[in-house]
Scaffold this motif. Structure first.
Motif, PDB file in Angstrom:
ATOM      1  N   THR A  38      -1.139  -2.225  -6.230  1.00  0.00           N
ATOM      2  CA  THR A  38      -2.353  -2.349  -7.041  1.00  0.00           C
ATOM      3  C   THR A  38      -3.192  -1.071  -7.048  1.00  0.00           C
ATOM      4  O   THR A  38      -4.082  -0.927  -7.878  1.00  0.00           O
ATOM      5  N   ASP A  39      -2.920  -0.160  -6.118  1.00  0.00           N
ATOM      6  CA  ASP A  39      -3.659   1.096  -6.030  1.00  0.00           C
ATOM      7  C   ASP A  39      -2.670   2.250  -5.887  1.00  0.00           C
ATOM      8  O   ASP A  39      -2.018   2.380  -4.845  1.00  0.00           O
ATOM      9  N   ALA A  40      -2.577   3.073  -6.925  1.00  0.00           N
ATOM     10  CA  ALA A  40      -1.684   4.235  -6.880  1.00  0.00           C
ATOM     11  C   ALA A  40      -2.040   5.202  -7.992  1.00  0.00           C
ATOM     12  O   ALA A  40      -2.514   4.805  -9.051  1.00  0.00           O
ATOM     13  N   GLU A  77       0.824  -1.199   0.000  1.00  0.00           N
ATOM     14  CA  GLU A  77       0.000   0.000   0.000  1.00  0.00           C
ATOM     15  C   GLU A  77       0.862   1.254   0.000  1.00  0.00           C
ATOM     16  O   GLU A  77       1.792   1.388   0.795  1.00  0.00           O
ATOM     17  N   ASN A 131      -4.128   5.926  -3.864  1.00  0.00           N
ATOM     18  CA  ASN A 131      -5.334   5.903  -4.686  1.00  0.00           C
ATOM     19  C   ASN A 131      -6.153   4.699  -4.236  1.00  0.00           C
ATOM     20  O   ASN A 131      -5.587   3.670  -3.897  1.00  0.00           O
ATOM     21  N   GLU A 132      -7.448   4.818  -4.251  1.00  0.00           N
ATOM     22  CA  GLU A 132      -8.295   3.715  -3.793  1.00  0.00           C
ATOM     23  C   GLU A 132      -8.942   2.936  -4.921  1.00  0.00           C
ATOM     24  O   GLU A 132      -9.630   1.955  -4.684  1.00  0.00           O
ATOM     25  N   SER A 133      -8.696   3.356  -6.164  1.00  0.00           N
ATOM     26  CA  SER A 133      -9.400   2.705  -7.269  1.00  0.00           C
ATOM     27  C   SER A 133      -8.440   2.239  -8.367  1.00  0.00           C
ATOM     28  O   SER A 133      -8.576   2.629  -9.517  1.00  0.00           O
ATOM     29  N   GLY A 134      -7.482   1.434  -8.012  1.00  0.00           N
ATOM     30  CA  GLY A 134      -6.564   0.872  -8.994  1.00  0.00           C
ATOM     31  C   GLY A 134      -5.412   1.794  -9.337  1.00  0.00           C
ATOM     32  O   GLY A 134      -5.085   2.722  -8.613  1.00  0.00           O
ATOM     33  N   ILE A 135      -4.813   1.523 -10.495  1.00  0.00           N
ATOM     34  CA  ILE A 135      -3.662   2.294 -10.969  1.00  0.00           C
ATOM     35  C   ILE A 135      -4.147   3.357 -11.947  1.00  0.00           C
ATOM     36  O   ILE A 135      -4.848   3.052 -12.909  1.00  0.00           O
ATOM     37  N   THR A 136      -3.753   4.600 -11.687  1.00  0.00           N
ATOM     38  CA  THR A 136      -4.034   5.705 -12.586  1.00  0.00           C
ATOM     39  C   THR A 136      -2.704   6.320 -12.982  1.00  0.00           C
ATOM     40  O   THR A 136      -1.915   6.689 -12.114  1.00  0.00           O
TER      41      THR A 136
END
Length: 97
Positions: free
Chosen positions: A58-60, A2, A24-29
């Motif tokens: 997996t979330d960033a 995380e 980020n809470e919704s995957g990779i951006t």
């Protein structure tokens, strides 16, 4: 793993890249800004995803400002930013190199 905090690596100098990683809470951006995005954008994004995958992130949210950096520079800046964001600077994950 995380992402614990926002971290920055690199400069805005010619032939360098600035990487900022945030939680980020919704995957990779991935937000890529580059003068050579049309030619090398896919390769840059692939390298970013490869480094994130190596750290099991997996979330960033990743913002990349590329100024013509070579692939090895992009990888080095990504590793530095990820280790800072994960707060593992003192215990680097050497197998990623």
């Amino acid at each position: 793993m995380e992402v614990k905090k926002t971290a920055l690596a690199g400069t805005l100098e010619s032939s360098d890249v600035q990487v900022m990683i945030s939680p980020n809470e919704s995957g990779i951006t991935i937000d890529l800004v580059s003068d050579v995005k049309k030619q090398f954008g896919e390769a840059i994004v692939a390298r970013v995803k490869q480094v994130l995958s190596a750290y099991d992130i997996t979330d960033a949210m990743v913002k990349i400002v590329d100024k013509g950096a070579l692939d090895s520079v992009i990888k080095a800046r990504m590793i530095a930013a990820v280790q800072r964001a994960l707060d593992i600077v003192e215990e680097p994950k050497w197998e990623v190199l």
